[in-house]
Design a protein around this motif. Structure first.
Motif, PDB file in Angstrom:
ATOM      1  N   THR A 139     -11.295   0.956  -6.956  1.00 57.77           N
ATOM      2  CA  THR A 139      -9.929   0.457  -6.967  1.00 57.77           C
ATOM      3  C   THR A 139      -9.275   0.920  -8.255  1.00 57.77           C
ATOM      4  N   VAL A 140      -7.954   0.835  -8.311  1.00 58.71           N
ATOM      5  CA  VAL A 140      -7.217   1.302  -9.482  1.00 58.71           C
ATOM      6  C   VAL A 140      -6.570   0.115 -10.185  1.00 58.71           C
ATOM      7  N   ASP A 141      -6.858  -0.026 -11.475  1.00 58.20           N
ATOM      8  CA  ASP A 141      -6.236  -1.046 -12.315  1.00 58.20           C
ATOM      9  C   ASP A 141      -5.115  -0.364 -13.096  1.00 58.20           C
ATOM     10  N   MET A 142      -3.890  -0.485 -12.601  1.00 55.94           N
ATOM     11  CA  MET A 142      -2.779   0.220 -13.223  1.00 55.94           C
ATOM     12  C   MET A 142      -2.403  -0.372 -14.577  1.00 55.94           C
ATOM     13  N   GLU A 143      -2.599  -1.680 -14.764  1.00 56.22           N
ATOM     14  CA  GLU A 143      -2.272  -2.282 -16.054  1.00 56.22           C
ATOM     15  C   GLU A 143      -3.156  -1.712 -17.153  1.00 56.22           C
ATOM     16  N   ALA A 144      -4.439  -1.561 -16.853  1.00 62.75           N
ATOM     17  CA  ALA A 144      -5.361  -0.975 -17.829  1.00 62.75           C
ATOM     18  C   ALA A 144      -5.422   0.538 -17.711  1.00 62.75           C
ATOM     19  N   ARG A 145      -4.776   1.085 -16.653  1.00 61.50           N
ATOM     20  CA  ARG A 145      -4.818   2.518 -16.362  1.00 61.50           C
ATOM     21  C   ARG A 145      -6.264   2.998 -16.294  1.00 61.50           C
TER      22      ARG A 145
ATOM     23  N   SER B 208       0.826  -1.197   0.000  1.00 64.28           N
ATOM     24  CA  SER B 208       0.000   0.000   0.000  1.00 64.28           C
ATOM     25  C   SER B 208       0.867   1.257   0.000  1.00 64.28           C
ATOM     26  N   ARG B 209       1.895   1.258   0.854  1.00 65.56           N
ATOM     27  CA  ARG B 209       2.775   2.411   0.928  1.00 65.56           C
ATOM     28  C   ARG B 209       3.548   2.618  -0.381  1.00 65.56           C
ATOM     29  N   ARG B 210       3.927   1.521  -1.025  1.00 68.76           N
ATOM     30  CA  ARG B 210       4.693   1.641  -2.272  1.00 68.76           C
ATOM     31  C   ARG B 210       3.847   2.147  -3.429  1.00 68.76           C
ATOM     32  N   GLU B 211       2.595   1.667  -3.524  1.00 70.98           N
ATOM     33  CA  GLU B 211       1.808   1.868  -4.736  1.00 70.98           C
ATOM     34  C   GLU B 211       0.778   2.987  -4.648  1.00 70.98           C
ATOM     35  N   ILE B 212       0.299   3.293  -3.441  1.00 67.89           N
ATOM     36  CA  ILE B 212      -0.823   4.231  -3.342  1.00 67.89           C
ATOM     37  C   ILE B 212      -0.330   5.600  -2.878  1.00 67.89           C
TER      38      ILE B 212
ATOM     39  N   PHE C 253      -7.199   8.611   1.769  1.00 67.96           N
ATOM     40  CA  PHE C 253      -7.747   8.239   0.467  1.00 67.96           C
ATOM     41  C   PHE C 253      -6.650   8.191  -0.586  1.00 67.96           C
ATOM     42  N   ASP C 254      -6.903   7.430  -1.623  1.00 64.73           N
ATOM     43  CA  ASP C 254      -6.010   7.308  -2.772  1.00 64.73           C
ATOM     44  C   ASP C 254      -6.228   8.533  -3.654  1.00 64.73           C
ATOM     45  N   HIS C 255      -5.212   9.357  -3.765  1.00 63.91           N
ATOM     46  CA  HIS C 255      -5.363  10.610  -4.508  1.00 63.91           C
ATOM     47  C   HIS C 255      -5.530  10.368  -6.007  1.00 63.91           C
ATOM     48  N   ARG C 256      -5.332   9.143  -6.463  1.00 67.35           N
ATOM     49  CA  ARG C 256      -5.542   8.850  -7.886  1.00 67.35           C
ATOM     50  C   ARG C 256      -7.020   8.758  -8.226  1.00 67.35           C
ATOM     51  N   VAL C 257      -7.865   8.384  -7.253  1.00 67.43           N
ATOM     52  CA  VAL C 257      -9.279   8.170  -7.567  1.00 67.43           C
ATOM     53  C   VAL C 257     -10.109   9.430  -7.406  1.00 67.43           C
ATOM     54  N   CYS C 258      -9.623  10.389  -6.631  1.00 63.28           N
ATOM     55  CA  CYS C 258     -10.386  11.620  -6.435  1.00 63.28           C
ATOM     56  C   CYS C 258      -9.473  12.716  -5.926  1.00 63.28           C
ATOM     57  N   ASP C 259      -9.962  13.930  -5.973  1.00 62.93           N
ATOM     58  CA  ASP C 259      -9.237  15.072  -5.438  1.00 62.93           C
ATOM     59  C   ASP C 259      -9.759  15.397  -4.042  1.00 62.93           C
TER      60      ASP C 259
END
Length: 470
Positions: free
Chosen positions: A318-324, A258-262, A439-445
């Protein structure tokens, strides 16, 4: 001659590839019935009992307690069919009382002579298991106990051991066994101070202290070796070493990932929970024959979360990084952090968006009890989409929790305590709680995250807002 069948560690589901033996439930020579649990193992998800698909006499076990085995590795061998008891020992049932050498069918029922009283598990009553030493069936040697040196089934049957089968250690608690393993203590060398010689945690801790206080001989210094007090570059740090295995290892891997990826961020707010506590008291104080079980604060907060996620679905994703791609999930599978003696686990309330506070509370209570007893199923620990973390039970006000990968957010709840608060323009003592959202800043601001947290706080301060979603 009986047919000897080998039972291997089965696929435990959820993509699990290995398990650690926590404790054996049978000894060599025991008679087992079909689907009787024979070993308790710990996976990365939960502690489970593994039933044996064969009925007969246990002839060998592979792996000591604390050993990790891959799926498909041999667990034990069972002699199925008729066996010939050795010496004067006979079996009850067909052929009993016919003297030595009489054929008999292994009877899994705990009746007749030869039973051994064995206490296993936590809170479980002692289980009587039939012990039998058929002619030609012997106890496994030390080398046969290791999965890498497992003997063929035929060799296990034909081998004759000179030693008698060792009886079970008088230990009830798996925690006592684990503590002894961590300090390399042989439980069979300890004298238990409990009833009937039961080995207690205090006995193990006393033995650990005795070993620690014993004088240690100075090691001889060989030519070219580092002098005393100077460790070489490959020397390991001194101190207690606790293996990262099972649930603890899985939690460590998930948190590190989690710490590495999010790329996470945290926002928090203080909320006046006085009205929420009053509403809970009114719910639980209503009597009458239709009154249901008590509703917990955690259940009310969980219901508030499902209402907030309906307004801010980006946090249930959730975030699918392979499909971006960001994948917004239709169901809310609400996880909640539960601290147990085996470490932190996160049971999951399925389809929480369809449940009311009473239903959520009942499921939380069921899962919490299963977590404490170590009986959670792997499916009850996976598939969460959002986590609620009530760290207030530890007496703290705030925290910045780590997101439970691969989820996108976690709501943290501190303790609810009386504090000075401005209420309706006047200073008053109110019940205040700190809420934090990581929160995961990739999914929302920050706007969506702040809106979610503010809605949760508003519902805490004015529970009547939930009437809109009932």
């Amino acid at each position: 001659m009986p047919q000897v069948l080998e039972f291997k560690l089965p696929d435990l589901g959820e993509g699990l590839t290995e398990a650690q033996i926590v404790r054996w439930l049978v000894e060599v020579g025991d008679v087992v019935a079909i689907d009787q649990p024979v070993v308790e193992v710990e996976t990365a998800k939960a502690m489970v009992e593994v039933p044996c698909p064969y009925g007969g006499v246990v002839t060998a076990r592979f792996g000591e307690e604390g050993t990790e085995l891959p799926v498909g590795a041999p667990l034990l061998t069972v002699a199925v069919g008729t066996v010939e008891p050795s010496g004067p020992q006979t079996l009850t049932g067909a052929g009993s009382g016919s003297g030595s050498g009489a054929a008999a069918v292994a009877d899994p029922e705990p009746s007749g002579s030869g039973n051994v009283l064995v206490g296993y598990g936590t809170g479980a009553p002692p289980v009587r298991r039939r012990r039998v030493r058929p002619e030609g069936l012997s106890a496994p040697t030390a080398s046969a106990a290791a999965p890498t040196a497992a003997l063929p089934a035929e060799a296990a049957v034909s081998a004759r051991a000179a030693d008698e089968v060792r009886g079970p250690v008088a230990v009830v608690s798996p925690l006592v066994r684990k503590l002894a393993r961590q300090h390399d203590l042989d439980l069979r060398q300890l004298a238990g101070s409990g009833p009937d010689g039961l080995i207690l945690r205090a006995d193990v801790e006393s033995a650990i202290r005795s070993v620690a206080s014993a004088p240690v001989a100075a090691p001889a210094v060989t030519p070219g070796a580092s002098p005393a007090g100077t460790a070489g570059p490959s020397a390991r740090a001194a101190g207690e070493r606790i293996p990262l295995r099972g649930v603890r290892g899985a939690v460590a891997d998930k948190l590190a990932r989690s710490r590495r990826e999010i790329p996470d961020a945290t926002c928090w707010v203080d909320a006046d929970a006085t009205e929420l506590m009053a509403a809970r008291a009114a719910m639980n104080g209503a009597g009458g024959p239709s009154a249901g079980p008590k509703v917990s604060v955690l259940a009310l907060l969980a219901r508030i979360c499902t209402a907030a996620l309906a307004r801010y679905p980006e946090l249930n994703s959730t975030v699918d990084m392979e499909a971006r791609e960001i994948v917004r999930l239709p169901e809310v599978h609400l996880g909640f952090a539960a601290q147990t003696e085996r470490g932190l686990v996160v049971p999951v309330v399925r389809d929480a968006q369809t449940r009311n506070a009473e239903s959520i509370g009942a499921e939380i209570a069921r899962l919490t009890e299963a977590a404490r007893t170590g009986t959670l199923k792997p499916a009850e620990l996976t598939g969460g989409t959002f986590t609620l973390n009530n760290y207030g039970v530890f007496g703290v006000d705030g925290s910045t929790p780590i997101i439970n990968h691969p989820e996108a957010a976690m709501l943290g709840v501190g303790r609810i305590v009386p504090k000075p608060w401005v209420h309706e323009g006047e200073l008053a003592v109110r019940r205040v709680v700190q809420l934090s959202l990581t929160f995961d800043h990739r999914v929302c601001d920050g706007g969506a995250a702040g809106g979610f947290l503010r809605y949760v706080a508003n519902c805490v301060e004015q529970p009547a807002l939930l009437l809109r979603t009932l």
